[in-house]
Design a protein around this motif. Structure first.
Motif, PDB file in Angstrom:
ATOM      1  N   ASP A 228       0.838  -1.189   0.000  1.00 16.21           N
ATOM      2  CA  ASP A 228       0.000   0.000   0.000  1.00 16.21           C
ATOM      3  C   ASP A 228       0.880   1.247   0.000  1.00 16.21           C
ATOM      4  N   GLN A 229       0.538   2.197  -0.852  1.00 13.18           N
ATOM      5  CA  GLN A 229       1.304   3.433  -0.954  1.00 13.18           C
ATOM      6  C   GLN A 229       1.285   4.256   0.335  1.00 13.18           C
ATOM      7  N   LYS A 230       0.320   3.982   1.214  1.00 13.46           N
ATOM      8  CA  LYS A 230       0.229   4.776   2.444  1.00 13.46           C
ATOM      9  C   LYS A 230       1.353   4.443   3.427  1.00 13.46           C
ATOM     10  N   ASN A 252       6.747  -2.791  -1.209  1.00 11.14           N
ATOM     11  CA  ASN A 252       6.531  -1.361  -0.954  1.00 11.14           C
ATOM     12  C   ASN A 252       7.820  -0.579  -1.243  1.00 11.14           C
TER      13      ASN A 252
END
Length: 374
Positions: A228-230, A252
């Motif tokens: 997830d980019q978060k 990631n």
């Protein structure tokens, strides 16, 4: 808990680490007492080194620190902190503290070895000693009677030399060994093996969990590492050989990865594995520390954790508790902790108490994968 070791008209105040309220365990064992009592009759040269291996919390290191130059060898960051604190608390001279991959002092007069839990580490250390020791060195090991098997003695005879044992005292036994230089061989290289389904090649030093294959818990955990980019900052807490952190880095690439373990051999393995398996090894940093001590507040978005439930030879849940509490402190608001553990360990209730929430995201017959959010 008895905090004072008194032998031969001398008293040491010794503390286990990490320090806990209402500690129920003492910082030494019967093996430490047996070694001290036996060595009390030895004539020691005050200028010739004493080598101590696998001291738990510094009982032996403290006792001999004012008798000769002492080098204490440990694979544990926590043990190293205990040595330093207990030496200072007893106003004793500082000793030389090194990890298990470091060079050992030349010409020791006395080697005191506490039997490690891991026979791979024992074999590594015996081979180190066979290269090092002069003929007149005294080598004495200590362990619990129930953990000194015929196979243990065969390791001493195979890698170091002629071996005999003492009578048992307080459920501890001593092992006496005489160095045979003809047994000296090149030190073994770390084990290396492949995880083809994840396109990984893993290297393990002697004291790292699961020496020659990916353990079943780690294999399950790899399937639940999120992408997830978060996630900008990810911590692999209790990283071992680093396989979880390396997989997280691959999934990631935008994230900074920090792998943390208290074993020096684990973090050395993790660094080697990151360099071997990542296109950008600088993405992953390796830290040897006690859990997340000194990590800043609100500095991570994701913590991945496979907690140990032993400290050396003692079964305990305090390490998992500290890991969960440290993760809650270090995570940013909305950050996630993902944990794998044996079903019977009850991590579900612990996580609910720390985070106020927990959900099951994966499981097998033996393991559960749990997630809590801050």
């Amino acid at each position: 808990m008895k905090p004072e070791l008194t032998l031969h008209q001398r008293t040491l105040s010794l503390t286990r680490f990490p320090v806990r309220k209402n500690e129920t365990l003492q910082a030494w064992d019967a093996g430490d007492e047996y070694l001290i009592n036996y060595c009390n009759d030895l004539e020691l040269d005050p200028k010739r080194p004493i080598l101590i291996m696998n001291d738990s919390f510094g009982a032996l290191s403290c006792w001999f620190s004012n008798q000769a130059p002492v080098t204490s060898v440990t694979d544990s960051f926590v043990s190293k902190q205990a040595f330093i604190a207990n030496l200072e608390n007893n106003q004793l001279p500082m000793i030389n503290i090194v990890d298990c991959l470091s060079k050992l002092p030349k010409n020791p007069q006395l080697v005191l070895l506490k039997q490690p839990k891991n026979n791979r580490l024992l074999s590594w250390q015996l081979q180190q000693l066979c290269h090092l020791l002069p003929a007149d060195s005294t080598i004495i090991a200590a362990g619990k009677v129930k953990e000194i098997h015929s196979s243990t003695l065969k390791l001493f005879e195979k890698f170091l030399g002629e071996t005999k044992t003492s009578l048992a005292v307080k459920k501890a036994r001593l092992i006496f060994c005489k160095t045979n230089p003809n047994l000296a061989k090149p030190l073994p290289r770390p084990t290396q093996w492949d995880v083809p389904e994840h396109k990984l090649t893993i290297t393990n030093h002697a004291n790292v969990f699961s020496s020659d294959s990916l353990d079943i818990g780690g294999r399950l955990f790899l399937d639940f590492i999120p992408q997830d980019q978060k996630y900008k900052d990810i911590i692999d807490l209790g990283c071992g050989n680093g396989v979880i952190g390396i997989k997280a880095a691959r999934l990631n690439p935008q994230a900074n990865i920090v792998c943390v373990d208290e074993s020096f051999m684990a973090t050395a393995s993790c660094r080697e594995n990151a360099d071997l398996n990542l296109e950008n090894p600088q993405q992953l940093q390796v830290v040897t520390a006690n859990c997340l001590d000194d990590f800043p507040l609100d500095s991570a978005d994701l913590v991945l954790c496979n907690p140990p439930f032993h400290q050396q030879n003692t079964v305990t849940d305090h390490i998992a508790w500290q890991m969960f509490c440290d993760a809650q402190r270090v995570l940013r608001q909305g950050g996630d902790l993902i944990v794998i553990g044996n079903r019977q360990l009850g991590y579900h209730e612990k996580l609910k108490r720390v985070f106020g929430n927990v959900k099951l995201i994966g499981q097998s017959n033996k393991f559960v994968v749990l997630q809590s959010s801050k």
